[in-house]
Design an enzyme around this catalytic site. Structure first.
Site, mmCIF file in Angstrom:
data_model
loop_
_atom_site.group_PDB
_atom_site.id
_atom_site.type_symbol
_atom_site.label_atom_id
_atom_site.label_comp_id
_atom_site.label_asym_id
_atom_site.label_seq_id
_atom_site.Cartn_x
_atom_site.Cartn_y
_atom_site.Cartn_z
ATOM 1 N N GLU A 143 3.901 -3.886 -5.863
ATOM 2 C CA GLU A 143 3.675 -2.440 -5.918
ATOM 3 C C GLU A 143 4.923 -1.764 -6.490
ATOM 4 O O GLU A 143 6.016 -1.942 -5.957
ATOM 5 C CB GLU A 143 3.398 -1.929 -4.491
ATOM 6 C CG GLU A 143 3.072 -0.460 -4.430
ATOM 7 C CD GLU A 143 2.817 0.026 -2.996
ATOM 8 O OE1 GLU A 143 3.548 -0.380 -2.076
ATOM 9 O OE2 GLU A 143 1.881 0.829 -2.811
ATOM 10 N N LYS A 191 6.741 9.738 14.501
ATOM 11 C CA LYS A 191 8.016 9.327 13.883
ATOM 12 C C LYS A 191 7.774 9.389 12.377
ATOM 13 O O LYS A 191 7.305 8.428 11.764
ATOM 14 C CB LYS A 191 8.377 7.906 14.334
ATOM 15 C CG LYS A 191 9.852 7.550 14.306
ATOM 16 C CD LYS A 191 10.541 7.759 12.980
ATOM 17 C CE LYS A 191 10.251 6.677 11.971
ATOM 18 N NZ LYS A 191 10.758 7.009 10.597
ATOM 19 N N PHE A 217 6.783 8.481 3.556
ATOM 20 C CA PHE A 217 7.308 9.692 2.920
ATOM 21 C C PHE A 217 6.293 10.367 2.010
ATOM 22 O O PHE A 217 6.409 11.554 1.722
ATOM 23 C CB PHE A 217 8.576 9.348 2.095
ATOM 24 C CG PHE A 217 8.259 8.775 0.735
ATOM 25 C CD1 PHE A 217 8.006 9.620 -0.348
ATOM 26 C CD2 PHE A 217 8.167 7.404 0.528
ATOM 27 C CE1 PHE A 217 7.684 9.096 -1.600
ATOM 28 C CE2 PHE A 217 7.849 6.883 -0.719
ATOM 29 C CZ PHE A 217 7.600 7.735 -1.777
ATOM 30 N N GLU A 240 12.024 9.595 7.423
ATOM 31 C CA GLU A 240 13.309 10.303 7.495
ATOM 32 C C GLU A 240 13.629 11.020 6.179
ATOM 33 O O GLU A 240 14.544 11.821 6.108
ATOM 34 C CB GLU A 240 14.441 9.347 7.890
ATOM 35 C CG GLU A 240 14.671 8.150 6.980
ATOM 36 C CD GLU A 240 13.762 6.937 7.279
ATOM 37 O OE1 GLU A 240 12.567 7.127 7.557
ATOM 38 O OE2 GLU A 240 14.269 5.795 7.198
ATOM 39 N N ARG A 241 12.806 10.732 5.123
ATOM 40 C CA ARG A 241 13.109 11.371 3.829
ATOM 41 C C ARG A 241 12.581 12.787 3.746
ATOM 42 O O ARG A 241 13.132 13.608 3.031
ATOM 43 C CB ARG A 241 12.516 10.531 2.700
ATOM 44 C CG ARG A 241 13.202 9.193 2.648
ATOM 45 C CD ARG A 241 12.630 8.333 1.566
ATOM 46 N NE ARG A 241 12.741 6.947 1.947
ATOM 47 C CZ ARG A 241 11.942 5.986 1.555
ATOM 48 N NH1 ARG A 241 10.942 6.244 0.740
ATOM 49 N NH2 ARG A 241 12.114 4.759 1.953
ATOM 50 N N SER A 288 4.776 0.662 3.791
ATOM 51 C CA SER A 288 4.731 -0.511 2.920
ATOM 52 C C SER A 288 4.264 -1.747 3.697
ATOM 53 O O SER A 288 4.399 -1.816 4.926
ATOM 54 C CB SER A 288 6.114 -0.745 2.320
ATOM 55 O OG SER A 288 7.050 -0.909 3.358
ATOM 56 N N CYS A 295 -0.750 5.778 -2.326
ATOM 57 C CA CYS A 295 -1.301 4.448 -2.048
ATOM 58 C C CYS A 295 -2.644 4.268 -2.719
ATOM 59 O O CYS A 295 -3.147 3.162 -2.810
ATOM 60 C CB CYS A 295 -1.438 4.234 -0.553
ATOM 61 S SG CYS A 295 -2.714 5.263 0.153
HETATM 62 P P1 NAD Z 1 8.126 2.440 4.373
HETATM 63 O O1 NAD Z 1 7.402 1.223 4.811
HETATM 64 O O2 NAD Z 1 9.477 2.292 3.792
HETATM 65 O O3 NAD Z 1 8.300 3.458 5.607
HETATM 66 C C1 NAD Z 1 7.212 3.841 6.417
HETATM 67 C C2 NAD Z 1 7.724 4.194 7.801
HETATM 68 O O4 NAD Z 1 8.335 3.023 8.376
HETATM 69 C C3 NAD Z 1 8.790 5.285 7.815
HETATM 70 O O5 NAD Z 1 8.562 6.121 8.914
HETATM 71 C C4 NAD Z 1 10.093 4.498 7.951
HETATM 72 O O6 NAD Z 1 11.088 5.224 8.634
HETATM 73 C C5 NAD Z 1 9.682 3.289 8.757
HETATM 74 N N1 NAD Z 1 10.478 2.110 8.432
HETATM 75 C C6 NAD Z 1 11.067 1.809 7.243
HETATM 76 N N2 NAD Z 1 11.711 0.636 7.312
HETATM 77 C C7 NAD Z 1 11.541 0.161 8.569
HETATM 78 C C8 NAD Z 1 11.958 -1.018 9.242
HETATM 79 N N3 NAD Z 1 12.682 -1.951 8.635
HETATM 80 N N4 NAD Z 1 11.587 -1.179 10.514
HETATM 81 C C9 NAD Z 1 10.846 -0.260 11.144
HETATM 82 N N5 NAD Z 1 10.413 0.889 10.553
HETATM 83 C C10 NAD Z 1 10.748 1.095 9.280
HETATM 84 O O7 NAD Z 1 7.141 3.219 3.364
HETATM 85 P P2 NAD Z 1 7.451 4.509 2.484
HETATM 86 O O8 NAD Z 1 8.352 4.121 1.367
HETATM 87 O O9 NAD Z 1 7.822 5.657 3.342
HETATM 88 O O10 NAD Z 1 5.987 4.822 1.919
HETATM 89 C C11 NAD Z 1 5.445 4.224 0.773
HETATM 90 C C12 NAD Z 1 4.557 3.046 1.134
HETATM 91 O O11 NAD Z 1 3.497 3.471 1.989
HETATM 92 C C13 NAD Z 1 3.875 2.426 -0.068
HETATM 93 O O12 NAD Z 1 3.888 1.035 0.073
HETATM 94 C C14 NAD Z 1 2.458 2.960 0.003
HETATM 95 O O13 NAD Z 1 1.482 2.167 -0.633
HETATM 96 C C15 NAD Z 1 2.255 2.995 1.476
HETATM 97 N N6 NAD Z 1 1.176 3.891 1.859
HETATM 98 C C16 NAD Z 1 0.017 3.337 2.302
HETATM 99 C C17 NAD Z 1 -1.047 4.143 2.649
HETATM 100 C C18 NAD Z 1 -2.326 3.544 3.157
HETATM 101 O O14 NAD Z 1 -3.117 4.269 3.759
HETATM 102 N N7 NAD Z 1 -2.575 2.257 2.958
HETATM 103 C C19 NAD Z 1 -0.914 5.535 2.551
HETATM 104 C C20 NAD Z 1 0.290 6.068 2.100
HETATM 105 C C21 NAD Z 1 1.335 5.230 1.761
#
Ligand code: NAD
Length: 498
Positions: free
Chosen positions: A383, A173, A149, A176-177, A226, A281
């Site tokens: 985090e 994909k 998101f 969804e937020r 994450s 991140c």
């Molecule tokens: P998230 O892991 O909750 O979601 C990321 C994606 O995974 C979304 O598209 C979501 O719909 C999907 N998803 C969520 N739960 C799932 C599940 N159980 N099974 C399959 N798919 C699922 O992350 P977020 O809250 O959207 O984003 C924040 C996180 O992203 C933080 O941890 C941040 O550090 C990380 N991030 C990392 C980088 C990097 O390059 N390392 C860059 C940006 C953000």
């Protein structure tokens, strides 16, 4: 109320699963839309469209593919205000920050315009008697991107730009937020002359992600989000024989040496710790001052700066940062602050009770600052992803380095110092992927690669830069000899050129 479906085969299609999620406007907490959550059948429809369109796109010469992306960039520029406003509305970040989000994505598409050159193979003339060897880079087919998101323009563009430039079809994909900008990007790609089916957006949650992970026609998956989800996607995608790269969470340390320029260090911590409400991140979430005098001075200077942070709705151009993304995120961040107090850290600035006048239902968290954080605390290990900075005091440079190296995450880090020797030693020894020397958010530019180490990443190749071309293509190596060349008869031993 706005209904967001999917974008498949060049068309908007309504969701048919019967499942939806609310889209919030974090600045006032209102629900402004509903996004469809795709079923496996809807994912399959997108993959079929993509697979049908891809061979023709791969056959378009790379210069022409780049021209479509150039036009796409023009359209992004023409619609920049609208995209930034939409992004800020759904995410909560300020409009100025939303423009930065778009711009960092645009830069990777600009890099991808060099695809005619970037995809060139190698050639060896006369590798043996009458023998030439050359290598080709070819697209993979259908690739998918699953994105978080917090950068709803930048990260989709980091994925789809190089993938499409290389001749692949793409299924995005997004989170969804905040699906609004990803959907607009798909419309703009079509308007730019991109063939239907080459860029599809499937909205959804775990069900859609699992369908992508299990679809035999999806050849590669790029994920950002994450760490627990990154690990899951990597394991399941690899088990299904796909090429997978997953970028996960972070806890970025900034070391402040006794000789650092303290004004510069404080400005850096304020911007990198609290910008975008800490939902980056590459945010700095741990400050590690070296020596008691450095720590005392740092904390003394940070307190008034954190107290005077200007928090506002995303539309307030004078705000330093806006609300966090959801009520759940707000509650989780505040719960971490409660936990830090229980664990014995000293909360020197408490932003938990911040309320935004006129926006009382918005998802705001005031800036929080902890001193005397220790390495066994959960607020240090985990985090938080909010406007919460922890100060962990180190007695020496070696201790600061060891702390950074022992942490499970290794996305970004920074050292603030005037000592070139210390900076060089740090850059050489630290177990982290992206290092700043007096630079707090060292996000590499588009023509370098982006990626962390340790549990901030699962996979081999980084995002953007030359690695993105490697990730979205396969190499073929051709050894050629023609009948007019030297004939040396049948050979029963392994051929050598020796
Ligand atoms: P998230 O892991 O909750 O979601 C990321 C994606 O995974 C979304 O598209 C979501 O719909 C999907 N998803 C969520 N739960 C799932 C599940 N159980 N099974 C399959 N798919 C699922 O992350 P977020 O809250 O959207 O984003 C924040 C996180 O992203 C933080 O941890 C941040 O550090 C990380 N991030 C990392 C980088 C990097 O390059 N390392 C860059 C940006 C953000």
């Amino acid at each position: 109320m706005r209904q967001v479906g999917h974008f498949i085969g060049g068309k908007h299609v309504a969701g048919t699963s019967g499942r939806t999620a609310d889209i919030y406007q974090p600045m006032d907490g209102s629900v402004i839309g509903k996004v469809a959550l795709a079923s496996p059948a809807e994912v399959r429809a997108a993959v079929e469209n993509a697979a049908a369109a891809q061979p023709k796109w791969a056959a378009v010469n790379p210069q022409r593919r780049a021209r479509v992306l150039m036009k796409f960039l023009d359209l992004i520029a023409q619609n920049n205000e609208e995209l930034a406003e939409l992004l800020a509305r759904e995410h909560g970040k300020t409009i100025a920050d939303a423009k930065g989000d778009i711009q960092r994505g645009v830069e990777v598409v600009e890099f991808s315009l060099g695809v005619p050159n970037l995809m060139k193979g190698e050639f060896t003339d006369g590798a043996g008697p009458g023998i030439d060897i050359y290598s080709l880079r070819q697209p993979l087919g259908v690739c998918a991107g699953i994105t978080p998101f917090n950068f709803p323009a930048m990260i989709p563009l980091w994925k789809l730009g190089p993938a499409i430039a290389c001749g692949n079809a793409f299924i995005l994909k997004p989170s969804e937020r905040d699906p609004g900008v990803p959907m607009r990007l798909a419309e703009l790609f079509l308007e730019a002359g991109g063939p239907p089916g080459i860029l599809n957006v499937v909205n959804g949650d775990k069900e859609a992600v699992d369908a992508i992970l299990d679809d035999p026609d999806v050849k590669a998956i790029g994920f950002v989000g994450s760490t627990p989800i990154a690990e899951y996607i990597y394991a399941r995608g690899c088990a299904n024989g796909k090429r997978v790269q997953c970028f996960g969470g972070a806890k970025n340390h900034m070391i402040i040496m006794p000789d650092a320029d303290m004004d510069q260090a404080v400005d850096a911590l304020i911007g990198a710790g609290y910008g975008s409400a800490g939902e980056r991140c590459m945010a700095i979430s741990v400050a590690v001052p070296v020596g008691k005098a450095t720590a005392d001075e740092l904390v003394k200077r940070l307190i008034p700066r954190v107290e005077s942070l200007k928090i506002g709705p995303s539309t307030d151009s004078s705000a330093d940062y806006g609300p966090v993304v959801t009520k759940a995120a707000m509650e989780k961040i505040k719960a971490y602050v409660d936990l830090g107090i229980e664990e014995g850290a000293k909360l020197v600035v408490d932003g938990r009770d911040f309320k935004m006048q006129g926006y009382e239902n918005g998802f705001y968290v005031g800036g929080c600052l902890f001193d005397h954080v220790t390495k066994d605390m959960r607020i240090y290990k985990e985090e938080i992803f909010g406007p919460v900075l922890g100060v962990l005091r180190a007695e020496s440079y070696d201790e600061a380095l060891k702390l950074t190296n022992d942490h499970e995450y290794g996305n970004g880090t920074a050292i603030f110092t005037r000592d070139g020797d210390a900076a060089r030693d740090f850059a050489s020894k630290v177990q982290v992927g992206m290092i700043g020397i007096n630079v707090p958010i060292p996000v590499p530019l588009a023509y370098y690669t982006f990626g962390g180490w340790k549990r901030s990443v699962f996979g081999d190749l980084n995002q953007h830069g030359p690695d993105s071309i490697r990730f979205y293509t396969k190499t073929k190596t051709v050894t050629a000899r023609w009948p007019s060349g030297i004939k040396d008869g049948a050979s029963f031993v392994i051929p050598t050129m020796g």
